[in-house]
Design a protein around this motif. Structure first.
Motif, PDB file in Angstrom:
ATOM      1  N   GLU A 108       0.853  -1.183   0.000  1.00 59.12           N
ATOM      2  CA  GLU A 108       0.000   0.000   0.000  1.00 59.12           C
ATOM      3  C   GLU A 108       0.894   1.240   0.000  1.00 59.12           C
ATOM      4  O   GLU A 108       2.020   1.202   0.504  1.00 59.12           O
ATOM      5  CB  GLU A 108      -0.904   0.005   1.247  1.00 59.12           C
ATOM      6  N   PRO A 109       0.426   2.381  -0.578  1.00 57.57           N
ATOM      7  CA  PRO A 109      -0.897   2.609  -1.164  1.00 57.57           C
ATOM      8  C   PRO A 109      -1.008   2.178  -2.635  1.00 57.57           C
ATOM      9  O   PRO A 109      -2.073   2.286  -3.223  1.00 57.57           O
ATOM     10  CB  PRO A 109      -1.072   4.114  -1.048  1.00 57.57           C
ATOM     11  N   ALA A 110       0.094   1.684  -3.203  1.00 55.80           N
ATOM     12  CA  ALA A 110       0.059   1.296  -4.615  1.00 55.80           C
ATOM     13  C   ALA A 110      -0.973   0.194  -4.860  1.00 55.80           C
ATOM     14  O   ALA A 110      -1.611   0.143  -5.911  1.00 55.80           O
ATOM     15  CB  ALA A 110       1.443   0.839  -5.064  1.00 55.80           C
ATOM     16  N   ARG A 111      -1.153  -0.691  -3.881  1.00 61.30           N
ATOM     17  CA  ARG A 111      -2.105  -1.793  -4.027  1.00 61.30           C
ATOM     18  C   ARG A 111      -3.517  -1.277  -4.281  1.00 61.30           C
ATOM     19  O   ARG A 111      -4.205  -1.736  -5.198  1.00 61.30           O
ATOM     20  CB  ARG A 111      -2.080  -2.653  -2.771  1.00 61.30           C
ATOM     21  N   SER A 112      -3.956  -0.328  -3.470  1.00 66.53           N
ATOM     22  CA  SER A 112      -5.313   0.198  -3.627  1.00 66.53           C
ATOM     23  C   SER A 112      -5.465   0.964  -4.934  1.00 66.53           C
ATOM     24  O   SER A 112      -6.504   0.877  -5.602  1.00 66.53           O
ATOM     25  CB  SER A 112      -5.672   1.098  -2.437  1.00 66.53           C
ATOM     26  N   GLU A 113      -4.446   1.709  -5.311  1.00 64.71           N
ATOM     27  CA  GLU A 113      -4.520   2.455  -6.564  1.00 64.71           C
ATOM     28  C   GLU A 113      -4.576   1.499  -7.756  1.00 64.71           C
ATOM     29  O   GLU A 113      -5.349   1.713  -8.708  1.00 64.71           O
ATOM     30  CB  GLU A 113      -3.313   3.381  -6.690  1.00 64.71           C
ATOM     31  N   GLN A 114      -3.802   0.441  -7.711  1.00 60.26           N
ATOM     32  CA  GLN A 114      -3.819  -0.541  -8.788  1.00 60.26           C
ATOM     33  C   GLN A 114      -5.177  -1.232  -8.853  1.00 60.26           C
ATOM     34  O   GLN A 114      -5.699  -1.509  -9.940  1.00 60.26           O
ATOM     35  CB  GLN A 114      -2.703  -1.564  -8.569  1.00 60.26           C
ATOM     36  N   ALA A 115      -5.763  -1.521  -7.691  1.00 63.24           N
ATOM     37  CA  ALA A 115      -7.090  -2.144  -7.655  1.00 63.24           C
ATOM     38  C   ALA A 115      -8.139  -1.216  -8.253  1.00 63.24           C
ATOM     39  O   ALA A 115      -9.010  -1.652  -9.008  1.00 63.24           O
ATOM     40  CB  ALA A 115      -7.460  -2.510  -6.220  1.00 63.24           C
ATOM     41  N   ARG A 116      -8.061   0.057  -7.944  1.00 62.28           N
ATOM     42  CA  ARG A 116      -9.035   1.012  -8.502  1.00 62.28           C
ATOM     43  C   ARG A 116      -8.888   1.108 -10.021  1.00 62.28           C
ATOM     44  O   ARG A 116      -9.891   1.190 -10.744  1.00 62.28           O
ATOM     45  CB  ARG A 116      -8.859   2.386  -7.846  1.00 62.28           C
ATOM     46  N   ARG A 117      -7.663   1.096 -10.512  1.00 57.96           N
ATOM     47  CA  ARG A 117      -7.460   1.148 -11.966  1.00 57.96           C
ATOM     48  C   ARG A 117      -8.036  -0.099 -12.637  1.00 57.96           C
ATOM     49  O   ARG A 117      -8.640  -0.028 -13.713  1.00 57.96           O
ATOM     50  CB  ARG A 117      -5.973   1.275 -12.301  1.00 57.96           C
ATOM     51  N   ALA A 118      -7.854  -1.254 -11.991  1.00 61.49           N
ATOM     52  CA  ALA A 118      -8.378  -2.494 -12.564  1.00 61.49           C
ATOM     53  C   ALA A 118      -9.901  -2.478 -12.605  1.00 61.49           C
ATOM     54  O   ALA A 118     -10.508  -2.895 -13.603  1.00 61.49           O
ATOM     55  CB  ALA A 118      -7.886  -3.695 -11.752  1.00 61.49           C
ATOM     56  N   LEU A 119     -10.531  -1.980 -11.554  1.00 57.67           N
ATOM     57  CA  LEU A 119     -11.994  -1.900 -11.549  1.00 57.67           C
ATOM     58  C   LEU A 119     -12.485  -0.929 -12.613  1.00 57.67           C
ATOM     59  O   LEU A 119     -13.492  -1.191 -13.285  1.00 57.67           O
ATOM     60  CB  LEU A 119     -12.498  -1.485 -10.164  1.00 57.67           C
ATOM     61  N   ALA A 120     -11.789   0.176 -12.788  1.00 53.18           N
ATOM     62  CA  ALA A 120     -12.183   1.137 -13.816  1.00 53.18           C
ATOM     63  C   ALA A 120     -12.066   0.508 -15.204  1.00 53.18           C
ATOM     64  O   ALA A 120     -12.941   0.689 -16.058  1.00 53.18           O
ATOM     65  CB  ALA A 120     -11.317   2.385 -13.725  1.00 53.18           C
ATOM     66  N   ALA A 121     -10.992  -0.239 -15.436  1.00 50.32           N
ATOM     67  CA  ALA A 121     -10.792  -0.867 -16.733  1.00 50.32           C
ATOM     68  C   ALA A 121     -11.886  -1.888 -17.039  1.00 50.32           C
ATOM     69  O   ALA A 121     -12.215  -2.124 -18.201  1.00 50.32           O
ATOM     70  CB  ALA A 121      -9.427  -1.550 -16.790  1.00 50.32           C
ATOM     71  N   CYS A 122     -12.455  -2.475 -15.996  1.00 51.97           N
ATOM     72  CA  CYS A 122     -13.498  -3.500 -16.166  1.00 51.97           C
ATOM     73  C   CYS A 122     -14.889  -2.956 -15.872  1.00 51.97           C
ATOM     74  O   CYS A 122     -15.843  -3.734 -15.691  1.00 51.97           O
ATOM     75  CB  CYS A 122     -13.195  -4.699 -15.267  1.00 51.97           C
TER      76      CYS A 122
END
Length: 239
Positions: A108-122
């Protein structure tokens, strides 16, 4: 049987199976499978029910050990495996993605940011706080793909990822699979949907009774299948 190896012989070879067989309960599930998968390929596995498609993906992912033969495969952290009914953790949508990233060591905090990007992409940003297990079937497949997208795997193994989905949901999942591929991910996918295979595949593996009976460029396979089993399958004679 030799243990699976995790270091490729050449940089362009992601996966190699050599004379792999699987016997379970006295039944031959896979027989004498030899296969190489190169970086950047888009491979679809076709075959009738019980032909060994799911078992092949499980062997490639090393969650199913072969009875004999040798496997050369990337480390599990470089793979993503999506099932027909993907397991959902009993937590929120975004925490499903964060958990997978945490297991792979993302801080963290990269984990949460990466998760948000993945959700946006999907297209799941609006569902981030919902419980994952109340999502529709199509949404759960998109979440499974979001988990894969976030991890940037070298190879995506997808087992019937659009089975029982409505046509609109099917096309959306296909779009997301292509989005994951656009990151440089290699695809090995099973399906019964011949139209989907035509859309996604550059190479076709056709399984019959646990054996690869055809391994050909998709354009050639659909024009002139060489085996009786494949011709019957494409004619709709095998279910």
């Amino acid at each position: 049987m030799r243990n699976p190896q995790t270091r490729p012989l050449r940089p362009d070879i992601l996966l190699r199976l050599t004379q792999v067989s699987v016997v379970s309960g006295g039944k031959i599930v896979l027989s004498d499978i030899s296969l190489e998968v190169h970086a950047g390929e888009s491979i679809v596995v076709l075959g009738a029910n019980g032909s060994g498609k799911t078992s092949l993906l499980k062997v490639c992912n090393t969650i199913l050990a072969p009875t004999q033969g040798m496997i050369l495969t990337p480390p599990v952290r470089d793979q993503a495996l999506i099932f027909q009914r993907p397991p959902m953790l009993a937590r929120s949508v975004i925490d499903n993605v964060r958990f997978v990233l945490a297991v792979r060591g993302a801080p963290e905090p990269a984990r949460s940011e990466q998760a948000r990007r993945a959700l946006a992409a999907c297209d799941l940003s609006a569902e981030a706080s919902r419980h994952a297990r109340v999502l529709s079937g199509g949404e759960q497949q998109r979440l499974a793909l979001a988990r894969a997208w976030a991890c940037e795997p070298k190879i995506l193994l997808a087992d019937e990822p659009t089975a029982n989905l409505a046509p609109n949901a099917t096309r959306e999942v296909e779009r997301l699979i292509q989005s994951v591929q656009a990151q440089g991910t290699t695809l090995l996918l099973t399906t019964h949907n011949v139209a989907q295979a035509r859309r996604l595949a550059r190479r076709i593996l056709f399984l019959h009774d646990g054996r690869i009976v055809e391994d050909r460029p998709a354009a050639d396979f659909f024009v002139s299948p060489q085996s009786v089993a494949a011709r019957s399958y494409l004619d709709g004679e095998l279910l």
